[in-house]
Write a protein that holds these residues in place. Structure first.
Motif, PDB file in Angstrom:
ATOM      1  N   THR A   1       0.898  -1.161  -0.138  1.00 45.26           N
ATOM      2  CA  THR A   1       0.034   0.000  -0.067  1.00 45.26           C
ATOM      3  C   THR A   1       0.841   1.279   0.195  1.00 45.26           C
ATOM      4  O   THR A   1       0.697   2.397  -0.739  1.00 45.26           O
ATOM      5  N   GLY A   2       1.957   1.156   0.901  1.00 49.29           N
ATOM      6  CA  GLY A   2       2.592   2.492   0.721  1.00 49.29           C
ATOM      7  C   GLY A   2       3.274   2.542  -0.536  1.00 49.29           C
ATOM      8  O   GLY A   2       3.683   3.712  -0.811  1.00 49.29           O
ATOM      9  N   VAL A   3       3.972   1.456  -1.352  1.00 51.29           N
ATOM     10  CA  VAL A   3       4.386   1.338  -2.324  1.00 51.29           C
ATOM     11  C   VAL A   3       3.672   2.121  -3.524  1.00 51.29           C
ATOM     12  O   VAL A   3       3.870   3.097  -4.363  1.00 51.29           O
ATOM     13  N   MET A   4       2.411   1.898  -3.342  1.00 52.72           N
ATOM     14  CA  MET A   4       1.249   2.332  -4.247  1.00 52.72           C
ATOM     15  C   MET A   4       1.134   3.883  -4.084  1.00 52.72           C
ATOM     16  O   MET A   4       0.687   4.637  -4.917  1.00 52.72           O
ATOM     17  N   MET A   5       1.361   4.325  -3.066  1.00 55.98           N
ATOM     18  CA  MET A   5       1.347   5.706  -2.777  1.00 55.98           C
ATOM     19  C   MET A   5       2.463   6.789  -3.350  1.00 55.98           C
ATOM     20  O   MET A   5       2.417   8.006  -3.349  1.00 55.98           O
ATOM     21  N   ILE A   6       3.645   5.883  -3.805  1.00 58.21           N
ATOM     22  CA  ILE A   6       4.646   6.824  -4.231  1.00 58.21           C
ATOM     23  C   ILE A   6       4.178   7.693  -5.558  1.00 58.21           C
ATOM     24  O   ILE A   6       4.583   8.891  -5.363  1.00 58.21           O
ATOM     25  N   PRO A   7       3.880   6.949  -6.581  1.00 58.95           N
ATOM     26  CA  PRO A   7       3.563   8.078  -7.655  1.00 58.95           C
ATOM     27  C   PRO A   7       2.866   9.150  -7.417  1.00 58.95           C
ATOM     28  O   PRO A   7       2.947  10.550  -7.906  1.00 58.95           O
ATOM     29  N   MET A   8       1.820   9.078  -6.310  1.00 57.74           N
ATOM     30  CA  MET A   8       1.141  10.323  -6.171  1.00 57.74           C
ATOM     31  C   MET A   8       1.737  11.439  -5.366  1.00 57.74           C
ATOM     32  O   MET A   8       1.935  12.629  -5.414  1.00 57.74           O
ATOM     33  N   ALA A   9       2.779  11.266  -4.488  1.00 55.79           N
ATOM     34  CA  ALA A   9       3.772  11.826  -3.628  1.00 55.79           C
ATOM     35  C   ALA A   9       4.757  12.337  -4.815  1.00 55.79           C
ATOM     36  O   ALA A   9       5.134  13.647  -4.599  1.00 55.79           O
TER      37      ALA A   9
ATOM     38  N   ILE B   1     -11.217  16.443 -12.104  1.00 57.29           N
ATOM     39  CA  ILE B   1     -10.850  15.444 -13.153  1.00 57.29           C
ATOM     40  C   ILE B   1     -10.436  14.276 -12.181  1.00 57.29           C
ATOM     41  O   ILE B   1     -10.911  12.924 -12.704  1.00 57.29           O
ATOM     42  N   GLY B   2      -9.396  14.371 -11.412  1.00 59.36           N
ATOM     43  CA  GLY B   2      -8.961  13.099 -10.817  1.00 59.36           C
ATOM     44  C   GLY B   2      -9.780  12.551  -9.808  1.00 59.36           C
ATOM     45  O   GLY B   2      -9.996  11.277  -9.898  1.00 59.36           O
ATOM     46  N   LEU B   3     -10.722  13.423  -9.266  1.00 56.51           N
ATOM     47  CA  LEU B   3     -11.867  12.660  -8.452  1.00 56.51           C
ATOM     48  C   LEU B   3     -12.788  11.872  -9.389  1.00 56.51           C
ATOM     49  O   LEU B   3     -13.255  10.930  -8.864  1.00 56.51           O
ATOM     50  N   VAL B   4     -13.341  12.744 -10.423  1.00 60.13           N
ATOM     51  CA  VAL B   4     -14.277  11.835 -11.293  1.00 60.13           C
ATOM     52  C   VAL B   4     -13.622  10.638 -11.732  1.00 60.13           C
ATOM     53  O   VAL B   4     -14.286   9.501 -11.733  1.00 60.13           O
ATOM     54  N   MET B   5     -12.288  10.608 -12.243  1.00 59.83           N
ATOM     55  CA  MET B   5     -11.742   9.368 -12.492  1.00 59.83           C
ATOM     56  C   MET B   5     -11.552   8.491 -11.494  1.00 59.83           C
ATOM     57  O   MET B   5     -11.983   7.176 -11.616  1.00 59.83           O
ATOM     58  N   LEU B   6     -11.481   8.712 -10.192  1.00 56.58           N
ATOM     59  CA  LEU B   6     -11.433   7.798  -9.064  1.00 56.58           C
ATOM     60  C   LEU B   6     -12.916   7.101  -8.923  1.00 56.58           C
ATOM     61  O   LEU B   6     -12.984   5.897  -8.497  1.00 56.58           O
ATOM     62  N   THR B   7     -13.678   8.259  -9.139  1.00 50.67           N
ATOM     63  CA  THR B   7     -15.284   7.675  -9.123  1.00 50.67           C
ATOM     64  C   THR B   7     -15.585   6.584 -10.128  1.00 50.67           C
ATOM     65  O   THR B   7     -16.316   5.547  -9.539  1.00 50.67           O
ATOM     66  N   LEU B   8     -15.148   6.566 -11.159  1.00 49.05           N
ATOM     67  CA  LEU B   8     -15.405   5.754 -12.218  1.00 49.05           C
ATOM     68  C   LEU B   8     -14.369   4.618 -12.485  1.00 49.05           C
ATOM     69  O   LEU B   8     -14.849   3.531 -12.790  1.00 49.05           O
ATOM     70  N   LEU B   9     -13.251   4.674 -11.644  1.00 51.12           N
ATOM     71  CA  LEU B   9     -12.123   3.825 -12.285  1.00 51.12           C
ATOM     72  C   LEU B   9     -11.800   2.964 -10.836  1.00 51.12           C
ATOM     73  O   LEU B   9     -10.702   2.287 -11.032  1.00 51.12           O
ATOM     74  N   SER B  10     -12.434   3.052  -9.817  1.00 52.21           N
ATOM     75  CA  SER B  10     -11.724   2.614  -8.444  1.00 52.21           C
ATOM     76  C   SER B  10     -11.697   1.106  -8.550  1.00 52.21           C
ATOM     77  O   SER B  10     -10.696   0.885  -7.803  1.00 52.21           O
TER      78      SER B  10
ATOM     79  N   GLY C   1      -8.694  -1.608 -11.732  1.00 53.78           N
ATOM     80  CA  GLY C   1      -7.397  -2.106 -11.646  1.00 53.78           C
ATOM     81  C   GLY C   1      -6.522  -1.189 -10.968  1.00 53.78           C
ATOM     82  O   GLY C   1      -6.877   0.010 -10.947  1.00 53.78           O
ATOM     83  N   LEU C   2      -5.534  -1.472 -10.312  1.00 46.04           N
ATOM     84  CA  LEU C   2      -4.482  -0.718  -9.842  1.00 46.04           C
ATOM     85  C   LEU C   2      -3.903   0.401 -10.759  1.00 46.04           C
ATOM     86  O   LEU C   2      -3.666   1.662 -10.109  1.00 46.04           O
ATOM     87  N   PRO C   3      -3.333   0.167 -11.930  1.00 52.15           N
ATOM     88  CA  PRO C   3      -2.750   1.231 -12.680  1.00 52.15           C
ATOM     89  C   PRO C   3      -3.562   2.519 -12.880  1.00 52.15           C
ATOM     90  O   PRO C   3      -3.068   3.484 -12.790  1.00 52.15           O
ATOM     91  N   LEU C   4      -4.997   2.183 -13.038  1.00 53.06           N
ATOM     92  CA  LEU C   4      -5.944   3.444 -13.382  1.00 53.06           C
ATOM     93  C   LEU C   4      -6.074   4.113 -11.839  1.00 53.06           C
ATOM     94  O   LEU C   4      -6.435   5.336 -12.079  1.00 53.06           O
ATOM     95  N   ILE C   5      -5.849   3.412 -10.832  1.00 53.57           N
ATOM     96  CA  ILE C   5      -6.338   3.811  -9.591  1.00 53.57           C
ATOM     97  C   ILE C   5      -5.221   4.985  -9.376  1.00 53.57           C
ATOM     98  O   ILE C   5      -5.223   6.117  -9.072  1.00 53.57           O
ATOM     99  N   ILE C   6      -3.920   4.433  -9.707  1.00 52.89           N
ATOM    100  CA  ILE C   6      -2.932   5.224  -9.453  1.00 52.89           C
ATOM    101  C   ILE C   6      -2.827   6.476 -10.419  1.00 52.89           C
ATOM    102  O   ILE C   6      -2.374   7.444  -9.858  1.00 52.89           O
ATOM    103  N   LEU C   7      -3.193   6.305 -11.695  1.00 50.47           N
ATOM    104  CA  LEU C   7      -3.431   7.283 -12.416  1.00 50.47           C
ATOM    105  C   LEU C   7      -4.162   8.485 -12.122  1.00 50.47           C
ATOM    106  O   LEU C   7      -3.945   9.570 -11.952  1.00 50.47           O
ATOM    107  N   SER C   8      -5.259   8.030 -11.449  1.00 50.02           N
ATOM    108  CA  SER C   8      -6.292   9.012 -10.908  1.00 50.02           C
ATOM    109  C   SER C   8      -5.837   9.566  -9.710  1.00 50.02           C
ATOM    110  O   SER C   8      -5.937  10.767  -9.638  1.00 50.02           O
ATOM    111  N   MET C   9      -5.025   8.789  -8.914  1.00 57.04           N
ATOM    112  CA  MET C   9      -4.786   9.685  -7.719  1.00 57.04           C
ATOM    113  C   MET C   9      -3.578  10.608  -8.048  1.00 57.04           C
ATOM    114  O   MET C   9      -3.524  11.570  -7.538  1.00 57.04           O
ATOM    115  N   SER C  10      -2.818  10.502  -9.224  1.00 48.84           N
ATOM    116  CA  SER C  10      -1.827  11.168  -9.365  1.00 48.84           C
ATOM    117  C   SER C  10      -2.201  12.624 -10.162  1.00 48.84           C
ATOM    118  O   SER C  10      -1.900  13.576  -9.878  1.00 48.84           O
ATOM    119  N   VAL C  11      -3.410  12.510 -10.743  1.00 44.58           N
ATOM    120  CA  VAL C  11      -3.955  13.559 -11.135  1.00 44.58           C
ATOM    121  C   VAL C  11      -4.765  14.268 -10.267  1.00 44.58           C
ATOM    122  O   VAL C  11      -4.443  15.643 -10.173  1.00 44.58           O
TER     123      VAL C  11
END
Length: 489
Positions: free
Chosen positions: A314-322, A354-363, A366-376
């Motif tokens: 989980t910590g590793v998944m947070m790295i792209p956002m940071a 835009i990032g929040l709408v992406m999270l709403t639709l793509l939660s 899959g993990l790659p799309l969640i990470i992309l949404s979090m990064s936006v």
């Protein structure tokens, strides 16, 4: 005082060489603090098990830090304007250092809470540092330095989340603190030796009655928010605390209008840019902390209600956002004078939506799309943070600079406290059963897909509200590279 037509390139009374040297110290200070705080988060389940406390008790490890930090930011800002910003910065840093040592060597839960409370007092470091930057640095440097400081929030979290989880799992959670002690003490020495004291004072007596009313209001409100997910919003204790929060805050505002030397000057509250920046930073804190709690549960909940990751993953998944925060914030600090702080705030809020709408639709896509949404989302929040702090510091005179930045931190902390509270409530309200054993049949209740989607879309609506506030209230501070705003002394 009217600052009109003042170009950002003039250095005048400022020592540029000192400003760049001080920038290195203040930037690394932010990095060390965020690194220290970020390392604790992955260790919370371990602390809960070792100390035999409940999940509600464990939540206070973070809540008491936010509570004391909120009060400290309001108080130390006033004291900084009165006695000197460096003096109060160094005071809060020493208190933070003592708290970190107590936390790292805690042998029981009460000792741990004492350490965390002292660390919370040190949270006032950030607004005092922002105030020193605005007062002592050439105006042309201020947006860039604010961007660099904001970037360190992302760098600290990018390093600390996975590293903290690894150290906690292999050497124990106390070791996460032991590894940072040398850096904390070094920062104390660097600030003592090389940071200059502020030249501007505001020699007014302290408004002790206002301070008491503000303490009662903020304490009752934050305690209510912390306990609401555990006891429910309809619990008599929670309702009583919320009523006390509203009443005491109302009395505080009324009293401040009659006080000759108020804790929070009325003209400061009436500054449109101050109001807009405080609302903006509160929403940014709300979104960031709500998302952090939501995605943590999303990552660690078993499938199909989550992704079944462990703490380290989980910590590793947070790295792209940071990392996105680390890159976007300094870029925003550089371009803000060309495009304007107000425009940058609107762009950042729009990207966050835009990032929040992406999270709403793509939660659950899959993990790659969640990470992309979090990064936006992280990119948008970074732009909002850089823009609102610059709107604030260029709209307030030097005599009230530390007070204004402290008040801004109060709003940030209130938003940060509301985020987890709302997340916890919605995850408790909307749950789905998950069978974990067939013989015998046994199931657990976990947050449903709808709970996550509701949290993300609710935050998106709030950012729409933020755009409306910025458009209607705030005045542009940068016009063709010049400062064009009235600063209230």
């Amino acid at each position: 005082m009217l600052r009109g037509g003042a170009g950002l390139g003039g250095e005048g009374e400022y020592d540029v060489r000192y400003a760049w040297r001080a920038t290195g110290i203040l930037v690394t200070l932010t990095l060390v603090v965020m690194y220290t705080e970020g390392m604790l988060v992955p260790s919370l389940p371990t602390i809960q098990d070792q100390m035999g406390i409940s999940a509600a008790d464990a939540s206070w490890i973070l809540s008491i830090y936010i509570l004391m930090g909120t009060l400290s930011s309001a108080i130390m800002g006033k004291l900084g304007d009165l006695y000197g910003k460096k003096r109060m910065l160094l005071t809060t840093m020493v208190i933070y250092t003592v708290g970190a040592f107590i936390t790292g060597f805690s042998v029981n839960y009460p000792m741990l809470l004492v350490g965390r409370a002292l660390q919370g007092v040190g949270m006032a470091m950030m607004p005092l540092a922002f105030a020193l930057v605005r007062e002592e640095f050439p105006p042309r440097m201020v947006p860039q330095v604010q961007g660099l400081i904001s970037a360190m929030f992302g760098v600290g979290m990018a390093v600390s989340l996975p590293l903290g989880a690894y150290v906690s799992q292999t050497m124990g959670w106390q070791a996460t603190y032991h590894t940072v002690y040398p850096f904390i003490v070094l920062e104390d020495l660097m600030v003592y030796l090389y940071i200059r004291e502020s030249r501007v004072r505001n020699p007014q007596p302290i408004d002790w009655v206002g301070l008491f009313l503000l303490t009662v209001s903020l304490s009752s409100g934050l305690i209510a928010l912390t306990e609401a997910p555990t006891y429910g919003w309809s619990d008599p204790m929670v309702i009583s605390l919320l009523v006390l929060f509203v009443l005491s805050f109302g009395v505080f505002i009324l009293y401040e209008t009659t006080e000759r030397y108020p804790l929070v000057p009325v003209n400061l509250l009436g500054n449109r840019n101050v109001l807009a920046s405080n609302i903006g930073v509160a929403l940014a804190g709300f979104a960031l902390f709500l998302m952090a709690q939501a995605v943590t549960y999303l990552f660690e909940s078993p499938q199909p209600l989550g992704y079944g990751l462990d703490i380290l993953s989980t910590g590793v998944m947070m790295i792209p956002m940071a990392l996105v925060q680390m890159v976007v914030a300094p870029i925003a600090g550089r371009v803000i004078t060309r495009i304007g702080a107000k425009i940058l705030a609107i762009i950042g809020s729009s990207i966050a939506i835009i990032g929040l709408v992406m999270l709403t639709l793509l939660s659950f896509s899959g993990l790659p799309l969640i990470i992309l949404s979090m990064s936006v989302l992280a990119a948008g929040v970074s732009m909002v943070n850089v823009s609102v702090i610059n709107i604030l510091v260029f709209s307030v005179g030097r005599r009230n600079m530390a007070l204004a930045t402290g008040l801004n931190s109060v709003f940030r902390n209130i938003g940060s406290a509301w985020g987890p509270a709302v997340a916890g409530t919605l995850m408790s309200m909307y749950q789905a059963p998950l069978i974990v054993s067939l013989n015998p049949i046994y199931w657990v209740e976990l947050p449903s897909h709808f709970a996550y989607q509701l949290m993300f879309i609710l935050t998106a609506v709030l950012y729409v509200f933020a755009i409306m506030i910025i458009v209607t209230l705030s005045q542009e501070i940068f016009v063709r590279g010049e400062i064009r705003v009235r600063a209230y002394e």
